[in-house]
Every structure is written in structure tokens, then in C-alpha cells.
Design an enzyme around this catalytic site. Sequence first.
Site, PDB file in Angstrom:
ATOM      1  N   ASN A 245     -10.977  -2.812  -5.300  1.00 57.54           N
ATOM      2  CA  ASN A 245     -10.230  -1.832  -6.103  1.00 57.54           C
ATOM      3  C   ASN A 245     -10.895  -1.515  -7.444  1.00 57.54           C
ATOM      4  OD1 ASN A 245      -6.963  -2.905  -4.871  1.00 57.54           O
ATOM      5  ND2 ASN A 245      -8.180  -1.138  -4.241  1.00 57.54           N
TER       6      ASN A 245
ATOM      7  N   ASP B 271       0.823  -1.221   0.000  1.00 51.81           N
ATOM      8  CA  ASP B 271       0.000   0.000   0.000  1.00 51.81           C
ATOM      9  C   ASP B 271       0.855   1.268   0.000  1.00 51.81           C
ATOM     10  OD1 ASP B 271      -2.381   1.364  -0.035  1.00 51.81           O
ATOM     11  OD2 ASP B 271      -2.682   1.287   2.141  1.00 51.81           O
TER      12      ASP B 271
HETATM   13  C1  IPE Z   1      -5.471  -2.658  -0.130  1.00 50.62           C
HETATM   14  O1  IPE Z   1      -5.170  -1.320  -0.258  1.00 50.62           O
HETATM   15  C2  IPE Z   1      -5.391  -3.345  -1.440  1.00 50.62           C
HETATM   16  C3  IPE Z   1      -4.071  -3.459  -2.024  1.00 50.62           C
HETATM   17  C4  IPE Z   1      -2.939  -3.032  -1.515  1.00 50.62           C
HETATM   18  C5  IPE Z   1      -4.022  -4.147  -3.281  1.00 50.62           C
HETATM   19  P1  IPE Z   1      -6.287  -0.213  -0.481  1.00 50.62           P
HETATM   20  O2  IPE Z   1      -5.567   1.071  -0.623  1.00 50.62           O
HETATM   21  O3  IPE Z   1      -7.186  -0.611  -1.570  1.00 50.62           O
HETATM   22  O4  IPE Z   1      -7.096  -0.279   0.882  1.00 50.62           O
HETATM   23  P2  IPE Z   1      -7.926   0.852   1.640  1.00 50.62           P
HETATM   24  O5  IPE Z   1      -8.925   1.382   0.667  1.00 50.62           O
HETATM   25  O6  IPE Z   1      -6.963   1.892   2.095  1.00 50.62           O
HETATM   26  O7  IPE Z   1      -8.532   0.140   2.805  1.00 50.62           O
HETATM   27  C1  IPE Z   2      -1.662   0.174  -3.284  1.00 52.41           C
HETATM   28  O1  IPE Z   2      -1.404   1.528  -3.338  1.00 52.41           O
HETATM   29  C2  IPE Z   2      -1.821  -0.430  -4.653  1.00 52.41           C
HETATM   30  C3  IPE Z   2      -3.194  -0.845  -4.965  1.00 52.41           C
HETATM   31  C4  IPE Z   2      -4.208  -0.790  -4.164  1.00 52.41           C
HETATM   32  C5  IPE Z   2      -3.414  -1.375  -6.296  1.00 52.41           C
HETATM   33  P1  IPE Z   2      -2.592   2.578  -3.389  1.00 52.41           P
HETATM   34  O2  IPE Z   2      -2.932   2.838  -4.819  1.00 52.41           O
HETATM   35  O3  IPE Z   2      -3.710   2.138  -2.529  1.00 52.41           O
HETATM   36  O4  IPE Z   2      -1.894   3.862  -2.769  1.00 52.41           O
HETATM   37  P2  IPE Z   2      -2.519   4.874  -1.764  1.00 52.41           P
HETATM   38  O5  IPE Z   2      -2.997   4.078  -0.574  1.00 52.41           O
HETATM   39  O6  IPE Z   2      -3.648   5.563  -2.459  1.00 52.41           O
HETATM   40  O7  IPE Z   2      -1.402   5.792  -1.410  1.00 52.41           O
HETATM   41 MG    MG Z   3      -4.115   2.381  -0.582  1.00 52.61          MG
END
Ligand code: IPE
Ligand code: IPE
Ligand code: MG
Length: 247
Positions: free
Chosen positions: A74, A26
Site C-alpha cells: 500500500n 477492502d
Molecule cells: C488489500 O487491499 C490490503 C488491505 C485491505 C489493507 P488492496 O486494495 O491493497 O489490494 P489489491 O491491490 O486490490 O490487491
Molecule cells: C481498503 O480499501 C483499505 C486499504 C487498502 C488501506 P481500498 O482503499 O483498497 O478501497 P478500494 O479497493 O480502492 O475500493
Molecule cells: Mg482495495
Amino acid sequence: MFFKKKAEKMELDMERIPRHIGVIMDGNGRWASRRGLPRSAGHKRGADILENICDYCNSIGVKALTVYAFSTENWARPQGEIDALMELLYHYLQMVEEKFKGRNMRLKISGDISPLSEKIQAAIHHAEEVTASGCGMVLNIALNYGGRDEIVRAARKLCADVGSNPEKIAQIDEKLFTSYLDMADLPEVDLIIRPSGEKRLSNFMLWQAAYAEFWYSDICWPDFKEEDMQQAIYDYQNRDRRFGGVK
Ligand code: IPE
Ligand code: IPE
Ligand code: MG
């Protein structure tokens, strides 16, 4: 050899390396935004650094590394970001045969891949097939994965097998149920890591997380280094895992 300076302070017990580590990758978007870059640049860098983390984990004897790459939630993101993630994934899959060769690693995908494009599904099957004989670490990519969805899909398969046979229903236990999950062939997860400062599971490995140790860090995934993984494992080795018992 690795990170000589820090290793003196945090030498790992090689007899107690976690067998299975889960990582919620993340913070890609925030990493990019802070640098004035598009979110996709964060995802690209996040995919690039995975190679170093894999090599490190493989070199110290981790049996399985599960990385959360795309959750069932997602799909709520803008289509442009979803497309960029899928494109990145496709390119990664194209490189797997070459990259995993010599590393003795196996690729596995967990999650429901049926909504993905045919091109990606074919690339997944190919990458899994060509690395199937790898007996080193398994890199398990959680893709269109949700812990709840995994449990529901397992329940469906189990129901189809047991039908309304009372004897078979009475035989359902945790072990049997686990055998229907996507990650049934992997060891129990010992350690779950979430960078980027969030302290939630976000639907990751819900069933498997029952007795996993958690490790959080404010570092965004694209900045995550081998030293951070080493620190997480070091901290894990200093936890007291009781599994409900007493010592
Ligand atoms: C969890 O991260 C999913 C992945 C890292 C693939 P998200 O960024 O989607 O989760 P939330 O929305 O902060 O809970
Ligand atoms: C995790 O990084 C990757 C996926 C969920 C695909 P994010 O895209 O959630 O990054 P932040 O949390 O918005 O910084
Ligand atoms: Mg995220």
C-alpha cells in the site's frame, strides 16, 4: 437477541464459532467514490464500522480477529492517501485504551512497524501495553503487513538463532517456524473474509491461510454489518473441513 429476524434462519452453533477470523477490509475507496466522496471518507467510515464488528465477534466468543489495515504494497498509493490512513490509525490508537476498557479486549499489531513514524510507533506500544491484560478477544491489526514479509522476517530471526548448527537446523519444523511469525500467539485462522468483490489474498496471512475457509462478498467494507459477519460464520459452519483427510 441479535438480528432476531435473520437469526431464526441462520442460528449459529455456539460450540463451533471460528476461533480466529481474518478480514481483508477492502472497498473503502470504491464506497467513497460511488458517493462522490474522497477516498479518505471511505477509510474513515471503514475504521468506524470496525467497532461494531469487533463487539459482535467478541460477544459470540471469537478469540482473535485479524484485520488487514495496510499492506506492504500500500506504500504505492499517493502520499496524501497514505498520510490520511496513518492519521486515522493514530487517532484509532489514541482511543484504544478507553474503547477496550470494559470490553476486556487486547490490541496487537502484526507487521513491520519500523518504517512508521516514531509518533505512531509510540502509540502502538502504548496501546498494546495498556490492553495487555485483556483476556477477551484479541484485535490484531495487520499494519505494514505482508504475508511474504512476515515469512522472510521469521526466517531471518530463525537463522540468527540456529546459525550453522546442524542439530538445530535438523530440528526446524512447521511448528518451530510458526513460532517465529508475527501471529505465533494467535490460534490457527479458521475463516478469511474479503468484502468488495475481489477474490484474492493480496499477501494476507499466506502461511496461516493453508486450511482457512474463504468467504467473499460484494459488499464494500464500510457497508459491512454484524449480519454479514453472522452470515459468513453461518456459511463457515456449513462447510466440510477435511484437512486433506476423508470422512
Ligand atoms: C488489500 O487491499 C490490503 C488491505 C485491505 C489493507 P488492496 O486494495 O491493497 O489490494 P489489491 O491491490 O486490490 O490487491
Ligand atoms: C481498503 O480499501 C483499505 C486499504 C487498502 C488501506 P481500498 O482503499 O483498497 O478501497 P478500494 O479497493 O480502492 O475500493
Ligand atoms: Mg482495495
